[in-house]
Design an enzyme around this catalytic site. Sequence first.
Site, mmCIF file in Angstrom:
data_model
loop_
_atom_site.group_PDB
_atom_site.id
_atom_site.type_symbol
_atom_site.label_atom_id
_atom_site.label_comp_id
_atom_site.label_asym_id
_atom_site.label_seq_id
_atom_site.Cartn_x
_atom_site.Cartn_y
_atom_site.Cartn_z
ATOM 1 N N ARG A 155 -9.486 12.476 -30.024
ATOM 2 C CA ARG A 155 -8.731 13.234 -29.233
ATOM 3 C C ARG A 155 -7.410 11.910 -28.606
ATOM 4 O O ARG A 155 -6.132 12.662 -28.908
ATOM 5 C CB ARG A 155 -9.103 13.606 -27.821
ATOM 6 N N ASP A 179 1.011 -0.797 -0.633
ATOM 7 C CA ASP A 179 0.301 -0.246 0.030
ATOM 8 C C ASP A 179 1.299 1.215 0.442
ATOM 9 O O ASP A 179 1.318 1.055 0.707
ATOM 10 C CB ASP A 179 -0.965 0.071 1.276
ATOM 11 N N GLY A 194 1.944 3.146 -9.856
ATOM 12 C CA GLY A 194 1.481 2.563 -8.727
ATOM 13 C C GLY A 194 0.255 4.583 -8.414
ATOM 14 O O GLY A 194 0.906 5.269 -8.324
ATOM 15 N N TYR A 202 -5.796 15.557 -10.897
ATOM 16 C CA TYR A 202 -4.773 14.436 -10.572
ATOM 17 C C TYR A 202 -3.903 14.924 -11.435
ATOM 18 O O TYR A 202 -2.903 14.740 -11.118
ATOM 19 C CB TYR A 202 -5.407 13.695 -11.604
HETATM 20 C C1 15L Z 1 -5.003 9.492 -17.848
HETATM 21 O O1 15L Z 1 -3.653 10.049 -17.204
HETATM 22 C C2 15L Z 1 -5.477 8.707 -17.312
HETATM 23 O O2 15L Z 1 -4.710 7.953 -16.811
HETATM 24 C C3 15L Z 1 -6.276 7.407 -18.498
HETATM 25 O O3 15L Z 1 -7.234 6.925 -17.961
HETATM 26 C C4 15L Z 1 -7.181 8.065 -19.731
HETATM 27 O O4 15L Z 1 -7.978 9.732 -18.947
HETATM 28 C C5 15L Z 1 -5.850 9.491 -20.000
HETATM 29 O O5 15L Z 1 -5.223 10.272 -19.145
HETATM 30 C C6 15L Z 1 -6.220 10.367 -21.152
HETATM 31 O O6 15L Z 1 -5.873 12.029 -20.744
HETATM 32 O O7 15L Z 1 -6.933 9.624 -22.143
#
Ligand code: 15L
Length: 277
Positions: free
Chosen positions: A179, A56, A77, A141
């Site tokens: 995209r 973890d 991770g 994120y």
């Molecule tokens: C990311 O960073 C994500 O981890 C993935 O799930 C997608 O959403 C990807 O970007 C994306 O921009 O398509």
Amino acid sequence: MTEALDKSRRIVFTGAAGGIGTMVRPLLAKLYPGLVLSDRVKPKDLLPSETFVPADLTKPDEVAALVKGAYGLIHLGGHSVEGTWEQILNANIIGCYNAFEAARQAGVKRIVFASSNHAVGFYPRRRKIGTDVTVRPDSRYGVSKAFGESLGALYSDKHGIAVTCLRIGNVGPRPLDVRRLSIWLSPEDIVQLFQIGLEHPDIRFEIFYGASDNEASWWDNSRAHKLGYRPTGKAEAHRAAAEAEQKKVGPDPIGDLFQGGTFTSAEFTNDVKRAGP
Ligand code: 15L
């Protein structure tokens, strides 16, 4: 392209049960016999030949045990999409710090960090960007990925770890929509980027875009190419299917302007003319 890494050395791979982990495990197993897979839960399809150590990332002791004796760390991770602040803080900020700090204490020589295009998602699609631009995260994120890149720079400059950050687009067998024609990354090509990060003698601190050979790319990935990256995936070969998928989704008046797509339009309260540089 590469220095002679003893391939049997321990290479730790976090996030092994996730989407990218599942796609690349068989490819990495062939290259690195010392590969140690890790995640909170064991992948369902783990083979007897694969080594798995649960950890973890929010628990420093577990991460320390995981990286002990490792030469390299491939750190995927964490929480892989937008989430609540608590989710991002724990999995991607605290978890990432624990991974870098445990690696430093264990004497790990190389780290490949899974950053994301969402660290720069508010750049407009009409602009081509290099790896030296200011970050423009499009989400909590994305902020966590910019944090990981900063941590990588610190651990490289201050502690001499060879750190490679991959601003990953979207990994999969094919681009999912219009995209993704600009940001698609094949599983084979991400493995090539991992190899450069783990083996190239000139790596100190690098940022590469995690993208295949995409005609519609928004990114200048020349540094990766200079270090030997030769992507084989070509998004354009899948254009018709991607355009057909796009028709099912429909327009997103904000997300369609920016590289980060729906990550930019989610929770958006700005005037669109003021967003992005
Ligand atoms: C990311 O960073 C994500 O981890 C993935 O799930 C997608 O959403 C990807 O970007 C994306 O921009 O398509």
